[in-house]
Structures are given as structure tokens and as C-alpha cells.
Motif scaffolding. Structure first.
Motif, PDB file in Angstrom:
ATOM      1  N   HIS A   1      -6.164  -3.454  -7.485  1.00  0.00           N
ATOM      2  CA  HIS A   1      -5.712  -2.091  -7.783  1.00  0.00           C
ATOM      3  C   HIS A   1      -6.104  -1.811  -9.224  1.00  0.00           C
ATOM      4  O   HIS A   1      -5.503  -2.354 -10.151  1.00  0.00           O
TER       5      HIS A   1
ATOM      6  N   HIS B   1      -8.029   5.703  -9.759  1.00  0.00           N
ATOM      7  CA  HIS B   1      -7.586   4.397  -9.271  1.00  0.00           C
ATOM      8  C   HIS B   1      -8.421   3.996  -8.059  1.00  0.00           C
ATOM      9  O   HIS B   1      -8.852   4.850  -7.282  1.00  0.00           O
TER      10      HIS B   1
ATOM     11  N   CYS C   1      -2.447   8.036  -5.355  1.00  0.00           N
ATOM     12  CA  CYS C   1      -2.929   6.666  -5.105  1.00  0.00           C
ATOM     13  C   CYS C   1      -1.943   5.920  -4.209  1.00  0.00           C
ATOM     14  O   CYS C   1      -0.785   5.725  -4.581  1.00  0.00           O
TER      15      CYS C   1
ATOM     16  N   MET D   1      -1.810   2.801  -3.526  1.00  0.00           N
ATOM     17  CA  MET D   1      -1.400   1.513  -4.105  1.00  0.00           C
ATOM     18  C   MET D   1      -0.310   1.718  -5.155  1.00  0.00           C
ATOM     19  O   MET D   1       0.613   0.924  -5.258  1.00  0.00           O
ATOM     20  N   CYS D   2      -0.413   2.817  -5.919  1.00  0.00           N
ATOM     21  CA  CYS D   2       0.675   3.177  -6.845  1.00  0.00           C
ATOM     22  C   CYS D   2       1.942   3.470  -6.047  1.00  0.00           C
ATOM     23  O   CYS D   2       3.034   3.014  -6.404  1.00  0.00           O
TER      24      CYS D   2
HETATM   25 ZN   LIG Z   1      -2.997   3.480  -8.302  1.00  0.00          ZN
END
Ligand SMILES: [Zn+2]
Length: 192
Positions: free
Chosen positions: A23, A31, A176, A178-179
Motif C-alpha cells: 500500500h 495511492h 483508496c 486499502m486506506c
Molecule cells: Zn491508501
């Protein structure tokens, strides 16, 4: 030497650990789950030289007189492309936020310039480097990179050559996934 293809370039990146997964926050601010750390390839002078020669082969018809790269990422590959073309290599660097020629580097009016970077993602720094050359009166005859990760969206107004294309998805931070899942973001290349 065997011909350099997109596949041999990507094999090289994998072999030296230059193809990272996780990430990442890219220089562009976007990102992404993937990152290509070109420096890990270019730390090996023989590999850098081979990449430079392969780019030089693709731009041979452009009549390049000078290679111009943005610091820092473009310097090593720019040097190697210039070596293979038998021309000089100069670089632009940031001062007070703006990319410019320093150290006594200059371009002549009409000088045929190739802009070389390691990776083109948004094309932003390539465009900015092209503007540096144009505002010095030079003619930008093309741009080149080892890796094109723009997904064909770099939008440059000069011929663009890359040795391989890689497309990882990229996200604005607030979109994002993953965030959203709480995965810590890594700025590639920073010490942790
Ligand atoms: Zn991210």
C-alpha cells in the motif's frame, strides 16, 4: 546481448526486488497496491546501461542532441541513454518548487532534446521537464522512460517510448480501499 522486451524488463525488476506490492503513496500523491522501485534496478550499472541502450535503440530516428532528465529519478537512466546515443546528458532540478536548469546547464535554441525518466505515472514531471526545455528555446523531439505506468494516459504532446508498461490501480486517498481497510500506507523509498 538478447533483445530487451517488455517481458525481460519486468523479469529484471522482479529478480532484483524492484517490483513491490503493498500500500504505497506515490510521488504523485496517489495511492496504489504496487510500486516499481527503479533505483533497485539502476543500482546495477550493467542493468542501467542495458536499459539505456534499449531506450536509445527505440529513439534512434529522433536525431537527439541532448538528453534532459528530471532529478533525481531520471538522472541515472538519462545518463545511460545519452551514453548509448553518444550525446550529452543534463538534468533539471527543483528550486523553490519549480523545475529548472542549474549548475550552468543550458540548451541552445532549436536543440533537439529527449526527455528521459525512470517511470512515467501521471506524466506530470515529464510535462514539466518538457516545459523547462521549451522555455529555454529547445525543441523536444520525444520522451522516454523505462516503465510506463500511466495506462496510456500520460497525455504527452511528443512521441513517447517506454520499455515496458505496468498498470497498477491508483486511487485518490479518500477513495483508496486499502486506506478504508486501515492498512498503513508506505511512502516508497522513505526510511522507516
Ligand atoms: Zn491508501
Amino acid at each position: 546481448m538478447p533483445p530487451v522486451t517488455a517481458e525481460t524488463i519486468l523479469d529484471l525488476f522482479r529478480r532484483v526486488g524492484a517490483l513491490l506490492e503493498g500500500h504505497f503513496r506515490l510521488t504523485s500523491g496517489l495511492h496504489s497496491p504496487g510500486y516499481l522501485q527503479c533505483a533497485l534496478v539502476l543500482q546495477h550499472p550493467g542493468e542501467a546501461e542495458a536499459c539505456g541502450a534499449a531506450i536509445a535503440e527505440r529513439v534512434a530516428a529522433l536525431g537527439v542532441q541532448t538528453v534532459l532528465s528530471p532529478a533525481l529519478g531520471g538522472i541515472v537512466i538519462g545518463q545511460e541513454v545519452a551514453r548509448a546515443l553518444g550525446v550529452r546528458a543534463i538534468f533539471a532540478e527543483r528550486q523553490d518548487g519549480a523545475l529548472m536548469l542549474r549548475r550552468g546547464f543550458s540548451l541552445a535554441r532549436g536543440e533537439r532534446v529527449l526527455v528521459v525518466e525512470d517511470v512515467v505515472t501521471t506524466g506530470g514531471s515529464t510535462r514539466e521537464t518538457i516545459e523547462v526545455a521549451r522555455s529555454a528555446g529547445a525543441k523536444v523531439v520525444g520522451a522516454a522512460a523505462i516503465i510506463d505506468r500511466s495506462g496510456g494516459q500520460q497525455g504527452l504532446d511528443v512521441p513517447f517510448h517506454a520499455l515496458a508498461a505496468v498498470t497498477f490501480p491508483t486511487y485518490q486517498q479518500d477513495a483508496c480501499p486499502m486506506c478504508a481497510s486501515g492498512q498503513p500506507v508506505v511512502k516508497p523509498g522513505s526510511r522507516t
